[in-house]
Design an enzyme around this catalytic site. Structure first.
Site, PDB file in Angstrom:
ATOM      1  N   HIS A 407       0.746  -0.980  -0.031  1.00  0.00           N
ATOM      2  CA  HIS A 407       0.064   0.007   0.045  1.00  0.00           C
ATOM      3  C   HIS A 407       0.847   1.325   0.014  1.00  0.00           C
ATOM      4  O   HIS A 407       0.410   2.401  -0.025  1.00  0.00           O
ATOM      5  CB  HIS A 407      -1.004   0.032   1.422  1.00  0.00           C
ATOM      6  CG  HIS A 407      -2.638   0.390   0.901  1.00  0.00           C
ATOM      7  ND1 HIS A 407      -2.711   1.242  -0.117  1.00  0.00           N
ATOM      8  CD2 HIS A 407      -3.560  -0.149   1.196  1.00  0.00           C
ATOM      9  CE1 HIS A 407      -4.131   1.369  -0.051  1.00  0.00           C
ATOM     10  NE2 HIS A 407      -4.518   0.784   0.563  1.00  0.00           N
ATOM     11  N   ASP A 411      -2.636   1.608  -4.870  1.00  0.00           N
ATOM     12  CA  ASP A 411      -3.952   1.900  -4.000  1.00  0.00           C
ATOM     13  C   ASP A 411      -4.845   0.714  -4.758  1.00  0.00           C
ATOM     14  O   ASP A 411      -4.622   0.333  -5.776  1.00  0.00           O
ATOM     15  CB  ASP A 411      -4.331   3.373  -4.354  1.00  0.00           C
ATOM     16  CG  ASP A 411      -3.320   4.084  -3.375  1.00  0.00           C
ATOM     17  OD1 ASP A 411      -3.128   4.111  -2.400  1.00  0.00           O
ATOM     18  OD2 ASP A 411      -3.133   5.277  -4.029  1.00  0.00           O
TER      19      ASP A 411
END
Length: 437
Positions: A407, A411
């Site tokens: 992350h 995304d």
């Protein structure tokens, strides 16, 4: 007669240490230059280490299952016809290389690489407020390794300068960066927790199995990925009925003609490689202050043996046909199982595809192959009743694609679009639309 040293070689571009998994010689054996003398395992590859000289093995300094930094001495060899000052130094003990203990000060002259820090070392030092000038490195030329810092953290002997302490106190009084403070505290508590659970007691009847070098490397790589990369997950269901029918009609003829199997996995690797070309953000790596978007699309594939896991690489997968990918999958898997995998076979991967469906899995969450940004698990193809667009029920061949992502780099939006594109390619695969060659 001269005594020469053979050192731990660097078996990959990012490899910093290796484990002697097996000695192929004993003291007193005569060897020729380039003869294999030991099997060495890293977190990337198993390889044989050749002798750098012709002579007689004098002493095996490293023990089996011992991990050494690149450049550390693994053995000495007696070489004929050479008068080397290293022999005299060895006799007088001047080149002995005992590992320093604690965090004693060392001179710049004896430790030329002491101030050369890897990104991993800098990250751990920053998170734990470690003064690197007070750490005695065990790597080549006194270089400080990640292992040195982890050992200090586990022992609770973290060297910090007075300036560092003052800075930490100021941060506590005026918390300008509470996230960083929390990270330091979490890292320390995690290290203490790991120490507390590192040696569970054995009960009568329990079997203690020594941890092999390969298993240690796998563990270290998995722990590093989980600690450094914040994992997130998503899954997409794909209807591969047309693909299954297409492969079924051509697989026997293909096997007779080519001599190897046309597997479902080759179709999935090709579809993912094509989607990576359209979504280059996925083909990236985290590099501290920047994200590196890789030009080449090199697909790492996980190949398991009974007690090990290896991740060879299909280079330029986007440029290969389904047949070419199927051939490489077969050849790499055979190399792994025959112990013939080389360092070159393991280098350069930019994205990993794991065929978890081969042993019946229908849903899983993979650990990212560090330093890549994502991994896709291809699950089992199963027949399920599906409601079609016309409202009718039909039995279809369905598969789950499970994606783990870093992350920091990616995304959900871009990963969702990427998986949707892979789904589209696979669902449109048929004799009319897709060529094997």
């Amino acid at each position: 007669m001269a005594i020469e040293q053979i050192k731990m070689p660097q078996l990959g571009e990012s490899v910093t240490e290796g484990t002697i998994s097996k000695w192929l010689v004993v003291a007193g054996d005569k060897v020729n230059k380039y003869d294999p003398i030991a099997e060495v395992m890293t977190d990337k590859v198993n390889a044989e280490v050749p002798s750098s000289f012709t002579g007689v093995i004098k002493e095996l300094i490293a023990k089996e299952d011992e991990t050494l930094a690149v450049g550390e001495i693994i053995c000495t060899i007696e070489v004929e016809g050479a008068d080397s000052p290293s022999e005299k130094q060895t006799e007088s003990g001047q080149i002995s290389n005992p590992k320093p203990e604690g965090n004693q000060h060392t001179s710049h002259e004896s430790q030329s690489n002491k101030k050369r820090y890897s990104p991993a070392v800098l990250k751990i030092a920053h998170e734990n407020n470690i003064d690197l000038s007070l750490v005695n490195g065990t790597g080549a030329g006194g270089r400080i390794t990640r292992k040195d810092l982890l050992n200090l953290i586990e022992a609770g002997a973290i060297p910090t300068s007075s300036a560092g302490k003052t800075k930490e106190d100021n941060v506590q009084e005026q918390p300008k960066n509470p996230v960083q403070t929390s990270t330091v505290q979490d890292s320390k508590s995690a290290a203490k927790q790991e120490t507390a659970y590192s040696a569970p007691p054995s009960m009568p009847g329990d079997i203690e199995i020594p941890v092999s070098g390969v298993r240690k490397a796998i563990a270290a790589n998995m722990v590093r990925s989980k600690q450094e990369a914040p994992h997130a997950w998503m899954m997409m269901e794909v209807d591969v009925t047309n693909l299954v029918e297409y492969r079924t009609t051509i697989k026997d003829e293909f096997k007779k003609k080519e001599g190897f199997n046309l597997t479902f996995f080759a179709f999935f690797v090709k579809a993912i490689a094509q989607a990576l070309k359209e979504f280059p953000q996925i083909n990236s790596m985290w590099a501290g202050d920047k994200i590196i978007q890789k030009k080449d699309i090199n697909i790492s594939i996980a190949v398991a043996t009974d007690d090990s896991l290896f991740v060879p690489v299909i280079k330029a997968a986007d440029e290969k046909t389904i047949k070419g990918i199927a051939r490489e999958i077969t050849e790499l898997a055979q190399k792994v199982r025959n112990g013939k995998l080389t360092s070159a076979d393991m280098q350069g991967g930019t994205f990993t595809v794991n065929n978890t469906g081969s042993f019946g899995s229908v849903q899983s969450m993979g650990i990212i192959n560090y330093p890549q940004a994502a991994i896709v698990q291809v699950e089992s193809i199963v027949k399920r009743p599906v409601v079609m667009n016309n409202g009718m029920m039909a039995v279809r061949d369905m598969v789950n694609l499970c994606m783990s992502l870093d992350h920091r780099v990616l995304d959900g939006l871009i990963c969702g679009r990427f998986l949707a594109r892979v789904k589209e390619i696979l669902e449109q695969t048929s004799k009319e639309t897709t060529s094997i060659y």
